[in-house]
Design an enzyme around this catalytic site. Structure first.
Site, PDB file in Angstrom:
ATOM      1  N   ALA A  15       0.693  -1.191  -0.091  1.00  0.00           N
ATOM      2  CA  ALA A  15      -0.087  -0.010   0.189  1.00  0.00           C
ATOM      3  C   ALA A  15       0.794   1.165   0.049  1.00  0.00           C
ATOM      4  CB  ALA A  15      -0.982  -0.053   1.223  1.00  0.00           C
ATOM      5  N   GLY A  16       2.123   1.008   0.296  1.00  0.00           N
ATOM      6  CA  GLY A  16       2.906   2.319   0.556  1.00  0.00           C
ATOM      7  C   GLY A  16       3.237   3.056  -0.781  1.00  0.00           C
ATOM      8  N   SER A  32      12.581  -8.091 -58.661  1.00  0.00           N
ATOM      9  CA  SER A  32      12.841  -6.981 -57.791  1.00  0.00           C
ATOM     10  C   SER A  32      12.085  -5.731 -57.929  1.00  0.00           C
ATOM     11  CB  SER A  32      14.371  -6.687 -58.058  1.00  0.00           C
ATOM     12  OG  SER A  32      15.212  -7.847 -57.561  1.00  0.00           O
ATOM     13  N   GLU A  78      13.556   0.511  14.690  1.00  0.00           N
ATOM     14  CA  GLU A  78      14.027   1.154  13.225  1.00  0.00           C
ATOM     15  C   GLU A  78      15.207   2.231  13.442  1.00  0.00           C
ATOM     16  OE1 GLU A  78      11.967   0.488  10.346  1.00  0.00           O
ATOM     17  OE2 GLU A  78      11.752  -0.993  12.016  1.00  0.00           O
ATOM     18  N   THR A  91       3.099  -0.194   8.589  1.00  0.00           N
ATOM     19  CA  THR A  91       2.933  -1.564   8.482  1.00  0.00           C
ATOM     20  C   THR A  91       2.226  -2.306   9.328  1.00  0.00           C
ATOM     21  OG1 THR A  91       5.167  -1.854   9.856  1.00  0.00           O
ATOM     22  CG2 THR A  91       5.513  -1.967   7.418  1.00  0.00           C
ATOM     23  N   GLN A 100      -5.966  -0.147   2.399  1.00  0.00           N
ATOM     24  CA  GLN A 100      -5.273   0.487   3.294  1.00  0.00           C
ATOM     25  C   GLN A 100      -5.575   2.087   3.130  1.00  0.00           C
ATOM     26  OE1 GLN A 100      -1.466   0.526   4.352  1.00  0.00           O
ATOM     27  NE2 GLN A 100      -1.641   1.040   6.478  1.00  0.00           N
ATOM     28  N   ASN A 106      16.138  -6.873  10.453  1.00  0.00           N
ATOM     29  CA  ASN A 106      14.684  -7.167  10.177  1.00  0.00           C
ATOM     30  C   ASN A 106      14.425  -7.389   8.591  1.00  0.00           C
ATOM     31  OD1 ASN A 106      12.095  -7.995  10.187  1.00  0.00           O
ATOM     32  ND2 ASN A 106      11.417  -5.767  10.599  1.00  0.00           N
ATOM     33  N   ARG A 149      10.688   7.532  -2.896  1.00  0.00           N
ATOM     34  CA  ARG A 149      12.028   7.378  -3.428  1.00  0.00           C
ATOM     35  C   ARG A 149      11.931   6.981  -4.814  1.00  0.00           C
ATOM     36  NH1 ARG A 149      15.077   4.698   1.483  1.00  0.00           N
ATOM     37  NH2 ARG A 149      12.972   3.885   1.730  1.00  0.00           N
ATOM     38  N   ASN A 158       9.850 -16.614 -53.980  1.00  0.00           N
ATOM     39  CA  ASN A 158      11.072 -15.764 -53.982  1.00  0.00           C
ATOM     40  C   ASN A 158      10.626 -14.439 -54.166  1.00  0.00           C
ATOM     41  OD1 ASN A 158      13.505 -14.515 -54.431  1.00  0.00           O
ATOM     42  ND2 ASN A 158      14.271 -16.329 -55.418  1.00  0.00           N
TER      43      ASN A 158
HETATM   44  C1  UD1 Z   1      10.466  -2.151   7.235  1.00  0.00           C
HETATM   45  C2  UD1 Z   1      10.298  -2.570   8.493  1.00  0.00           C
HETATM   46  C3  UD1 Z   1      11.967  -2.617   8.924  1.00  0.00           C
HETATM   47  C4  UD1 Z   1      12.551  -3.422   7.974  1.00  0.00           C
HETATM   48  C5  UD1 Z   1      12.372  -3.063   6.545  1.00  0.00           C
HETATM   49  C6  UD1 Z   1      12.706  -4.284   5.633  1.00  0.00           C
HETATM   50  C7  UD1 Z   1       8.620  -1.576  10.049  1.00  0.00           C
HETATM   51  C8  UD1 Z   1       8.019  -0.448  10.867  1.00  0.00           C
HETATM   52  N1  UD1 Z   1       9.717  -1.483   9.839  1.00  0.00           N
HETATM   53  O1  UD1 Z   1      10.846  -0.975   7.049  1.00  0.00           O
HETATM   54  O2  UD1 Z   1      11.973  -3.143  10.234  1.00  0.00           O
HETATM   55  O3  UD1 Z   1      14.056  -3.678   8.214  1.00  0.00           O
HETATM   56  O4  UD1 Z   1      10.931  -2.945   6.257  1.00  0.00           O
HETATM   57  O5  UD1 Z   1      12.481  -3.919   4.301  1.00  0.00           O
HETATM   58  O6  UD1 Z   1       7.952  -2.567   9.528  1.00  0.00           O
HETATM   59  N2  UD1 Z   1       3.391  -0.455   3.696  1.00  0.00           N
HETATM   60  C9  UD1 Z   1       1.819  -0.478   3.801  1.00  0.00           C
HETATM   61  N3  UD1 Z   1       1.254   0.402   4.221  1.00  0.00           N
HETATM   62  C10 UD1 Z   1       1.844   1.301   5.072  1.00  0.00           C
HETATM   63  C11 UD1 Z   1       3.412   1.468   5.327  1.00  0.00           C
HETATM   64  C12 UD1 Z   1       4.097   0.203   4.273  1.00  0.00           C
HETATM   65  O7  UD1 Z   1       1.442  -1.449   3.007  1.00  0.00           O
HETATM   66  O8  UD1 Z   1       1.083   2.049   5.895  1.00  0.00           O
HETATM   67  C13 UD1 Z   1       3.943  -1.538   2.981  1.00  0.00           C
HETATM   68  C14 UD1 Z   1       4.981  -0.969   1.750  1.00  0.00           C
HETATM   69  O9  UD1 Z   1       4.287  -0.844   0.538  1.00  0.00           O
HETATM   70  C15 UD1 Z   1       6.189  -2.008   1.613  1.00  0.00           C
HETATM   71  C16 UD1 Z   1       6.161  -2.375   2.953  1.00  0.00           C
HETATM   72  O10 UD1 Z   1       4.943  -2.025   3.749  1.00  0.00           O
HETATM   73  O11 UD1 Z   1       5.830  -3.078   0.775  1.00  0.00           O
HETATM   74  C17 UD1 Z   1       7.252  -1.900   3.828  1.00  0.00           C
HETATM   75  O12 UD1 Z   1       7.065  -0.787   4.255  1.00  0.00           O
HETATM   76  P1  UD1 Z   1       8.261   0.257   4.357  1.00  0.00           P
HETATM   77  O13 UD1 Z   1       7.734   1.804   4.433  1.00  0.00           O
HETATM   78  O14 UD1 Z   1       9.129   0.219   2.778  1.00  0.00           O
HETATM   79  O15 UD1 Z   1       9.113  -0.263   5.384  1.00  0.00           O
HETATM   80  P2  UD1 Z   1      10.577   0.102   5.792  1.00  0.00           P
HETATM   81  O16 UD1 Z   1      10.729   1.513   6.235  1.00  0.00           O
HETATM   82  O17 UD1 Z   1      11.669  -0.214   4.830  1.00  0.00           O
END
Ligand code: UD1
Ligand code: CA
Length: 465
Positions: free
Chosen positions: A11-12, A408, A157, A81, A75, A172, A16, A380
């Site tokens: 959902a993120g 040709s 984190e 997460t 979401q 993690n 970047r 041909n």
């Molecule tokens: C997360 C972990 C971190 C881990 C890392 C590994 C948490 C708080 N942190 O951090 O410990 O080392 O992954 O890659 O869990 N997403 C949603 N909804 C949200 C937020 C995120 O669906 O509200 C999804 C994102 O699309 C993505 C995944 O969750 O697929 C991870 O989210 P991201 O924001 O990339 O987490 P990191 O900061 O990388």
């Protein structure tokens, strides 16, 4: 065996990537990131697979239309997460068994690693098992903080970590096996008092630890598998990892790659033994190449079925086409969609085929455009032949029957049929059908003026002979 429910977070917003396209729909070696994850999870035969979508949810759903057994949960807004996983309560509450949590942007995870995670989780009767790895550069990842007994106590984190915690190398992956028992109850208790003001799923570990529920970690020694993609730089780095892995598998299966570093072979491509592939070749989509073929430098084949013992000389582009056994193409041939190059047929330099069938053993060796054409066997097609298939409004078909000979520089104005064994004189503009066995000739007559040059010189003495 307990039922398995897979949840994939996607959902993120992925700031970047700086992209209008959702991150999980970016391409990695011919598959979207999310499809890599779905492929890895599929052999686990889960009872359900749920995708948490939010940012550009409609696009993600549309792109996954062919994965019919997925369920989607939205979401909105995206509060972290932990909050993301909580959204699956609507579809998973009351379910028993194990929840496997995956991320849509962690594409290299292998099925084997997921199986090991689940096995360990079950064997050790854990409430949660975290997949971890030790990274030489752990920057950006959540760190695994262990208690004096060596048990996982919490995950911190990067942004919330102390200098001491930042020095921890075990990270993690964000991938977990979780017992469904009391999972959602605990998720409701997550707080958002951290650097990002988000509901962190990682805090579940601390809550379980306080409640003395068993939290376990499985540390893998293949950290590349756990890498998430956050930027286009990481996407390119990971593409190289995937490509290396793919090219090694291809070479081990009996295919020669002259320069693996510049060879791009998508996941779903198949190649027969003793085929040789030159530098800079891309084989994309659902392409299949037979045995004992040669594909020289710089060719791109997308969704092409190539038979055995085919030779494709340098710099050919083929799309959505079929090439029969022992055909020979190029250099510089362009085979466009819905074209078929028959067995033993030849398509030479600067020849373009579109929606055209070229029959067995037929030849179009130089400088031709053949569009919307049905060309029989043993035909041909002379250098520079053009099918004039477009009248400015509609496309029309050209039929050239078996054994015909097209001289040709002929223009075949469609719709038109050249009968079997017929000849077309070089330089003709053919607007009417040529019957089988006939000669179609449609060009200006030639007049030779005897001794013309000498007469000219006599008229104009300064002219050169
Ligand atoms: C997360 C972990 C971190 C881990 C890392 C590994 C948490 C708080 N942190 O951090 O410990 O080392 O992954 O890659 O869990 N997403 C949603 N909804 C949200 C937020 C995120 O669906 O509200 C999804 C994102 O699309 C993505 C995944 O969750 O697929 C991870 O989210 P991201 O924001 O990339 O987490 P990191 O900061 O990388
Ligand atoms: Ca991430």
């Amino acid at each position: 065996m307990q039922p398995l429910h897979v949840v994939i977070l996607a959902a993120g917003k992925s700031t970047r990537m700086k992209s209008a396209r959702p991150k999980v729909l970016h391409d990695l070696a011919g598959r979207t990131l999310i499809e890599h994850v779905l492929h890895a999870a599929r052999p686990l035969a889960a009872a359900s697979t749920t995708l948490v979508v939010g940012h550009a949810a409609t696009d993600v759903k549309a792109a996954l239309a062919r994965w019919t057994d997925l369920q989607f949960v939205e979401q909105s807004p995206q509060l972290g997460t932990g909050h993301a996983l909580l959204q699956t309560e609507t579809v998973l509450s009351g379910k028993k068994g194990t929840l496997l949590l995956l991320y849509g942007d962690v594409p290299l995870l292998s099925t084997g690693t997921l199986q090991r995670l689940l096995e360990s989780h079950h064997a050790r009767h854990a409430a949660a098992t975290v997949l971890t790895a030790e990274l030489p550069d752990p920057y950006g990842y959540g760190r695994i903080v262990r208690d004096p007994k060596g048990q996982i106590a919490r995950i911190v984190e990067e942004r919330d970590a102390s200098a001491e915690q930042r020095a921890i190398y075990e990270v993690n992956s964000g991938i977990y096996a979780l017992s469904l028992s009391k999972l959602f109850e605990t998720l409701h208790r997550l707080a958002s008092d951290n650097a990002q003001g988000e509901y962190y799923l990682t805090d579940l570990v601390a809550l379980y630890h306080q409640e003395k529920r068993k939290v376990d970690a499985l540390c893998v020694d293949t950290p590349d598998e756990l890498r998430g993609i956050n930027s286009r730089i990481e996407l390119a780095e990971m593409a190289r990892v995937v490509r290396d892995r793919r090219n090694r598998a291809v070479m081990l299966s009996g295919v020669t790659l002259e320069d693996p570093a510049t060879t791009y072979i998508d996941e779903d491509v198949t190649i027969g033994a003793d085929t040789t592939i030159g530098p800079g070749v891309r084989l994309q989509g659902r392409t299949s190449v037979g045995a004992r073929c040669t594909i020289q430098a710089g060719c791109r084949l997308t969704n092409v079925a190539v038979g055995d013992e085919v030779i494709i000389l340098d710099y050919c582009v083929l799309t959505d086409a079929t090439v029969g056994d022992q055909a020979k193409l190029g250099p510089f041939a362009h085979i466009r969609p819905e074209s078929v190059v028959g067995p033993s047929a030849h398509v030479g330099n600067f020849v373009e085929l579109k929606k055209t069938v070229l029959g067995r053993g037929s030849k179009a060796n130089h400088l031709s455009y053949l569009g919307d054409s049905m060309i029989g066997d043993g035909v041909n097609v002379g250098a520079g032949t053009i099918t004039c298939n477009y009248d400015g409004v509609k496309k029309h078909r050209t039929v050239i029957d078996d054994g015909a000979f097209i001289g040709s520089n002929s223009a075949l104005v469609a719709p038109v049929t050249i009968g079997a064994g017929a000849y077309v004189g070089a330089g003709s503009t053919i607007t009417q059908d040529v019957p089988p066995g006939a000669l179609g000739l449609a060009r200006g007559h030639q007049h030779n003026k005897e001794d013309w040059a000498a007469r000219r010189k006599a008229r104009t003495p300064e002219a050169k002979e």
